[in-house]
Write a protein that holds these residues in place. Structure first.
Motif, PDB file in Angstrom:
ATOM      1  N   UNK A  23     -37.832  -4.709 -33.102  1.00  0.00           N
ATOM      2  CA  UNK A  23     -38.037  -4.323 -31.641  1.00  0.00           C
ATOM      3  C   UNK A  23     -39.318  -4.680 -31.110  1.00  0.00           C
ATOM      4  N   UNK A  24     -39.821  -4.431 -29.897  1.00  0.00           N
ATOM      5  CA  UNK A  24     -41.171  -5.101 -29.242  1.00  0.00           C
ATOM      6  C   UNK A  24     -42.334  -4.254 -29.841  1.00  0.00           C
ATOM      7  N   UNK A  25     -42.437  -3.093 -30.632  1.00  0.00           N
ATOM      8  CA  UNK A  25     -43.442  -2.217 -30.871  1.00  0.00           C
ATOM      9  C   UNK A  25     -43.382  -2.243 -32.192  1.00  0.00           C
ATOM     10  N   UNK A  26     -42.625  -2.151 -33.330  1.00  0.00           N
ATOM     11  CA  UNK A  26     -42.423  -2.209 -34.651  1.00  0.00           C
ATOM     12  C   UNK A  26     -42.324  -3.298 -35.464  1.00  0.00           C
ATOM     13  N   UNK A  27     -43.309  -3.683 -36.517  1.00  0.00           N
ATOM     14  CA  UNK A  27     -43.302  -4.728 -37.421  1.00  0.00           C
ATOM     15  C   UNK A  27     -43.494  -4.154 -38.758  1.00  0.00           C
ATOM     16  N   UNK A  28     -42.655  -4.829 -39.609  1.00  0.00           N
ATOM     17  CA  UNK A  28     -42.689  -4.251 -41.075  1.00  0.00           C
ATOM     18  C   UNK A  28     -43.000  -5.582 -41.824  1.00  0.00           C
ATOM     19  N   UNK A  29     -44.190  -5.844 -42.704  1.00  0.00           N
ATOM     20  CA  UNK A  29     -44.381  -6.921 -43.518  1.00  0.00           C
ATOM     21  C   UNK A  29     -44.298  -6.251 -44.929  1.00  0.00           C
ATOM     22  N   UNK A  30     -43.598  -7.263 -45.554  1.00  0.00           N
ATOM     23  CA  UNK A  30     -43.368  -7.291 -47.315  1.00  0.00           C
ATOM     24  C   UNK A  30     -43.697  -8.664 -47.597  1.00  0.00           C
ATOM     25  N   UNK A  31     -44.376  -8.614 -49.065  1.00  0.00           N
ATOM     26  CA  UNK A  31     -44.828  -9.957 -49.467  1.00  0.00           C
ATOM     27  C   UNK A  31     -44.952  -9.700 -51.026  1.00  0.00           C
ATOM     28  N   UNK A  32     -45.147 -10.646 -51.581  1.00  0.00           N
ATOM     29  CA  UNK A  32     -45.383 -10.827 -53.092  1.00  0.00           C
ATOM     30  C   UNK A  32     -46.295 -12.102 -53.409  1.00  0.00           C
ATOM     31  N   UNK A  33     -47.298 -11.879 -54.161  1.00  0.00           N
ATOM     32  CA  UNK A  33     -48.116 -12.978 -54.680  1.00  0.00           C
ATOM     33  C   UNK A  33     -48.182 -13.153 -56.381  1.00  0.00           C
ATOM     34  N   UNK A  34     -47.899 -14.192 -56.831  1.00  0.00           N
ATOM     35  CA  UNK A  34     -48.134 -14.240 -58.220  1.00  0.00           C
ATOM     36  C   UNK A  34     -49.147 -15.240 -58.476  1.00  0.00           C
ATOM     37  N   UNK A  35     -50.163 -14.948 -59.426  1.00  0.00           N
ATOM     38  CA  UNK A  35     -51.583 -15.671 -59.564  1.00  0.00           C
ATOM     39  C   UNK A  35     -51.546 -15.536 -61.173  1.00  0.00           C
ATOM     40  N   UNK A  36     -51.701 -16.864 -61.660  1.00  0.00           N
ATOM     41  CA  UNK A  36     -52.129 -17.305 -62.939  1.00  0.00           C
ATOM     42  C   UNK A  36     -53.415 -17.789 -63.245  1.00  0.00           C
ATOM     43  N   UNK A  37     -54.127 -17.384 -64.063  1.00  0.00           N
ATOM     44  CA  UNK A  37     -55.536 -17.790 -64.157  1.00  0.00           C
ATOM     45  C   UNK A  37     -55.929 -18.206 -65.668  1.00  0.00           C
ATOM     46  N   UNK A  38     -56.275 -19.333 -65.884  1.00  0.00           N
ATOM     47  CA  UNK A  38     -56.411 -19.915 -67.282  1.00  0.00           C
ATOM     48  C   UNK A  38     -57.844 -20.296 -67.372  1.00  0.00           C
ATOM     49  N   UNK A  39     -58.475 -19.870 -68.454  1.00  0.00           N
ATOM     50  CA  UNK A  39     -60.004 -20.228 -68.840  1.00  0.00           C
ATOM     51  C   UNK A  39     -59.793 -20.832 -69.991  1.00  0.00           C
ATOM     52  N   UNK A  40     -60.393 -22.174 -70.188  1.00  0.00           N
ATOM     53  CA  UNK A  40     -60.437 -23.090 -71.466  1.00  0.00           C
ATOM     54  C   UNK A  40     -62.123 -23.336 -71.578  1.00  0.00           C
ATOM     55  N   UNK A  41     -62.535 -23.015 -72.663  1.00  0.00           N
ATOM     56  CA  UNK A  41     -64.082 -23.167 -72.819  1.00  0.00           C
ATOM     57  C   UNK A  41     -64.466 -23.772 -74.239  1.00  0.00           C
ATOM     58  N   UNK A  42     -65.812 -24.380 -74.189  1.00  0.00           N
ATOM     59  CA  UNK A  42     -66.348 -24.866 -75.504  1.00  0.00           C
ATOM     60  C   UNK A  42     -67.711 -24.170 -75.471  1.00  0.00           C
ATOM     61  N   UNK A  43     -67.921 -23.769 -76.611  1.00  0.00           N
ATOM     62  CA  UNK A  43     -69.215 -23.336 -76.900  1.00  0.00           C
ATOM     63  C   UNK A  43     -69.922 -24.208 -78.031  1.00  0.00           C
ATOM     64  N   UNK A  44     -70.928 -24.612 -77.360  1.00  0.00           N
ATOM     65  CA  UNK A  44     -71.597 -25.824 -78.138  1.00  0.00           C
ATOM     66  C   UNK A  44     -72.586 -25.405 -79.222  1.00  0.00           C
ATOM     67  N   UNK A  45     -72.956 -24.313 -79.210  1.00  0.00           N
ATOM     68  CA  UNK A  45     -73.823 -23.628 -80.291  1.00  0.00           C
ATOM     69  C   UNK A  45     -73.145 -23.585 -81.686  1.00  0.00           C
ATOM     70  N   UNK A  46     -73.878 -23.825 -82.731  1.00  0.00           N
ATOM     71  CA  UNK A  46     -73.441 -23.887 -84.050  1.00  0.00           C
ATOM     72  C   UNK A  46     -72.957 -22.464 -84.538  1.00  0.00           C
ATOM     73  N   UNK A  47     -71.857 -22.195 -85.105  1.00  0.00           N
ATOM     74  CA  UNK A  47     -71.597 -20.796 -85.225  1.00  0.00           C
ATOM     75  C   UNK A  47     -69.886 -20.981 -85.579  1.00  0.00           C
ATOM     76  N   UNK A  48     -69.276 -19.643 -85.586  1.00  0.00           N
ATOM     77  CA  UNK A  48     -67.856 -19.462 -85.906  1.00  0.00           C
ATOM     78  C   UNK A  48     -66.945 -19.820 -84.785  1.00  0.00           C
ATOM     79  N   UNK A  49     -67.711 -19.810 -83.865  1.00  0.00           N
ATOM     80  CA  UNK A  49     -66.613 -19.964 -82.440  1.00  0.00           C
ATOM     81  C   UNK A  49     -66.979 -21.419 -81.958  1.00  0.00           C
TER      82      UNK A  49
END
Length: 749
Positions: A438-464
């Motif tokens: 109708x002219x007055x009522x609005x309904x919103x629905x949505x979905x978001x999928x988020x993937x986050x990848x971290x890849x790192x290098x520790x340059x200090x001597x040690x176990x990691x």
């Protein structure tokens, strides 16, 4: 006048078609503090009409201080220092998404945004503040605290120029110049280019700040609402830091808690050792294309580069050093060492690159408006904590902390307490449907999928050596918006947000060759569900809104600052569960042309749901108030502009804020007041813009602590639930800035 509602969907044309126009005859809002909205969520904003009356140096955080829920702690009156914070509804700036021309501004590794680096306020058309959530298509990670969006002014249609000259307290000198090309030939292109140069002494203690900044925008528009633009923002700053006292420091020294003005041998508190240089370049290219009368494409490609140093003074010995877990058997060469010890500059450098694209298609099909899109982001962050030699006068050999000029081990390796590189890749999709029932009522629905990848290098001597963390989260949402009549609206929404731990948590840290903090990829993501229920009224002389909100957090992540070998390093604490609820409200009253009175307020109740684990015991934190979450905030002000004389007044009250999870330390409530007066002189001269204004910042000059810089679990020793004594650690605070006066002359050509 006629006020037309600001659209909320993918494009202005589509949203206007879906929502009835709001037509109100009355006095326009000269402040731009309460623009008309039809979004099914809380949104506040300020426009250039308001910005142009404020002190010209203020950053984006300071400019939104009057808006509901915004709690701003700034260490200097001019907004030049990076020592500042913004919380919304008790949620910190690492929980607030920041966009400039649709491109993310948050740090890729720690989620912080630094307002002293943003575009110059003289080029900003609007700053919008959505207190409760980010838009589904926003290219941000997290955002439970809301979204701060900066929109640059479009280039003017005719060639023109503007020059601002400012002088103020603490030897402030500021020059701002902007040139608009108008249409370039017959290309349809138009552009602007601006340059800013600012210098000011520190308002307390020794030191000074410098900032050079360039903004530019190139725009092409053609029929059917199509437009494409390229925005650039370059910042080059060298800021002197303000030390953050503990409560004991504040009570003992007050505003005299500063770095030393003069250097002496073995002095690590000399102010030149705490000057932070940064350079940043932000580029954004938003494009809107009408592919047909029902289908549009919106795409924004962005690119960022940044390098900076957050240095500190420390001492280093020629022997007894470690690199990671490796003991250095050969002494290191230290210029100026006395008895094997030298004062050096400790560097904490960050070198970031980030690029990405967010694109969406919007289709109108009957009562449906369907939006679908993708977001991809790739970023690298090279972090190193190194050392640089200091001469006999306390001057660093290299203030930037470049690795090529840093102190090395006897065998030529970089001497560092931290040395790592992290690659962060973000992929997201989103799908939403806005259904007009109708002219007055609005309904919103949505979905978001988020993937986050971290890849790192520790340059200090040690176990990691390598680190990796990969996570994916689905974020559903829904909202409803109903027009009671042409002036009244109600809305409600449910949104979800998540945030992964920052990159610092992945890496081992060392002290004396021993791993003191074990990096982990097992920390749980923060997840929150929030609800809002709101009402808006848009009248001829009175507009207002009121919004009730509720949050429920799991694994609430709280940003803090820890001391890592002398460096003040961003870190994160897991505060467990948290429940928050409250009310935001704002009213704008326009009794006569050119006159506006604005009042905002927030009531907030934020409680910790769990006892926090510390070692083998638990701190008694269940039911305690959340940190940096004042129960009450009230903002108010007014503006006057009759075409010749103009002025403004703005005040803010912020209630008590706790600094520890057990609520054993807090800072008291405080209030600030800003005043401005000016005159338009164009009619008395040649008709071209000529304005003179004087801004008085923080005129009452209260000697207060303005916010919490570093939270702790407990300030004093506390007996845990299982009977052990848990040692306390003192929080640190922002010192509220002093008073300042700025005079600005603006001249158009």
């Amino acid at each position: 006048m006629v006020a037309v509602s600001v659209p909320t969907a993918a494009s202005a044309q589509q949203a206007t078609a879906r929502q009835p126009d709001i037509r109100v005859v009355g006095h326009r809002d000269p402040e731009g503090l309460l623009p008309d909205q039809t979004e099914p969520k809380a949104v506040s904003a300020i426009s250039s009409d308001f910005i142009v009356k404020q002190a010209p140096t203020l950053n984006a955080f300071q400019l939104v201080n009057l808006l509901p829920g915004a709690n701003v702690a700034s260490s200097d009156p001019y907004g030049l220092s990076s020592s500042s914070s913004l919380t919304l509804r008790g949620l910190g700036q690492d929980e607030i998404g920041v966009l400039l021309e649709g491109a993310p501004q948050n740090d890729i590794g720690y989620y912080y945004a630094y307002p002293s680096q943003f575009a110059d306020p003289g080029n900003v058309r609007q700053i919008a503040l959505a207190q409760g959530s980010v838009d589904i298509d926003s290219p941000t990670v997290g955002g439970a605290g809301g979204l701060l969006s900066l929109t640059l002014d479009d280039p003017k249609t005719t060639p023109q120029a503007l020059v601002d000259l400012s002088l103020g307290s603490y030897a402030l000198r500021r020059v701002f110049a902007r040139v608009d090309t108008g249409e370039i030939g017959r290309t349809g292109l138009k552009a602007f280019l601006s340059y800013l140069n600012t210098r000011a002494d520190n308002w307390r203690g020794a030191g000074y700040d410098t900032r050079q900044h360039v903004d530019a925008k190139l725009l092409r528009e053609w029929g059917g609402g199509n437009r494409a633009s390229l925005a650039l923002s370059y910042n080059d700053a060298n800021n002197a830091s303000y030390p953050s006292p503990t409560l004991a420091d504040w009570e003992a020294k007050g505003r005299n808690f500063n770095y030393d003005a003069r250097y002496s041998a073995e002095n690590t508190n000399y102010w030149r050792l705490y000057r932070a240089p940064f350079r940043n370049l932000y580029a954004s290219a938003p494009v809107h294309l009408a592919l047909s009368d029902r289908l549009t494409l919106d795409t924004t490609t962005y690119l960022q580069f940044g390098y900076g140093n957050s240095p500190y003074g420390t001492e280093l010995a020629t022997t007894g050093n470690f690199l990671g877990n490796e003991e250095l058997t050969q002494p290191i060469a230290l210029p100026g060492a006395i008895d094997g010890v030298a004062t050096v500059l400790g560097n904490y450098t960050g070198d970031q690159m980030r690029t990405g694209n967010v694109s969406k298609l919007t289709l109108r099909a009957g009562v449906h408006q369907i939006t679908t899109g993708l977001w991809f982001d790739y970023g690298t962050d090279r972090v190193a904590q190194t050392y640089t030699a200091v001469d006999a006068y306390g001057r660093p050999a290299d203030r930037w902390g470049y690795r090529s000029k840093a102190i090395r081990t006897a065998d030529g390796r970089l001497l560092a307490n931290e040395n790592q590189r992290t690659v962060t890749v973000t992929r997201a999709f989103f799908l939403a449907d806005s259904i007009a029932l109708g002219p007055r009522l609005t309904i919103d629905v949505g979905i978001k999928g988020v993937g986050l990848l971290r890849n790192g290098r520790n340059y200090l001597p040690g176990p990691q050596r390598r680190v990796r963390r990969d996570s994916f989260t689905l974020l559903p949402r829904a909202a409803v918006h109903y027009m009671l009549d042409d002036r009244q609206q109600v809305f409600a929404n449910v949104t979800t947000n998540f945030r992964t731990p920052n990159e610092f948590t992945l890496y081992d840290s060392y002290d004396g060759g021993v791993v003191t903090t074990r990096g982990t990829d097992a920390l749980k993501n923060e997840y929150s569900v929030s609800q809002e229920l709101g009402y808006r009224y848009i009248g001829p002389n009175l507009s207002g809104s009121i919004t009730g909100f509720h949050y429920k957090f799991r694994n609430r992540q709280l940003a803090t600052v820890i001391d890592a070998g002398g460096a003040q390093v961003n870190s994160t604490l897991n505060a467990g569960g948290q429940t928050s609820y409250g009310i935001d409200a704002e009213i704008d009253y326009r009794p006569a042309r050119g006159v506006s009175v604005y009042v905002s307020g927030e009531y907030l109740r934020a409680r910790i749901d769990d006892d926090l684990p510390v070692g083998a015991d638990f701190l008694p934190t269940r039911g305690k108030r959340a940190v940096s979450s004042p129960v009450l905030q009230i903002g108010g002000g007014g503006t006057y502009d009759d075409g010749h004389l103009f002025g403004s007044i703005a005040g803010k009250y912020v209630g008590r804020q706790y600094a520890t999870f057990v609520n054993d330390e807090s800072i008291r409530d405080y209030a600030t007041l800003d005043v401005a007066i000016g005159v338009h002189m164009a009619d008395w001269l040649d008709g071209k813009r000529t304005d003179l204004r004087v801004n008085a910042i923080n005129v009452t000059d209260p000697h207060v602590l303005a916010g919490v810089q570093a939270v702790t679990t407990n300030a004093n020793d506390v007996v845990g639930r299982r009977g052990t004594t848990i040692a306390g650690a003192a929080p640190a605070y922002y010192v509220g800035s002093g008073a300042a006066v700025v005079a600005t002359l603006s001249r158009g050509f």
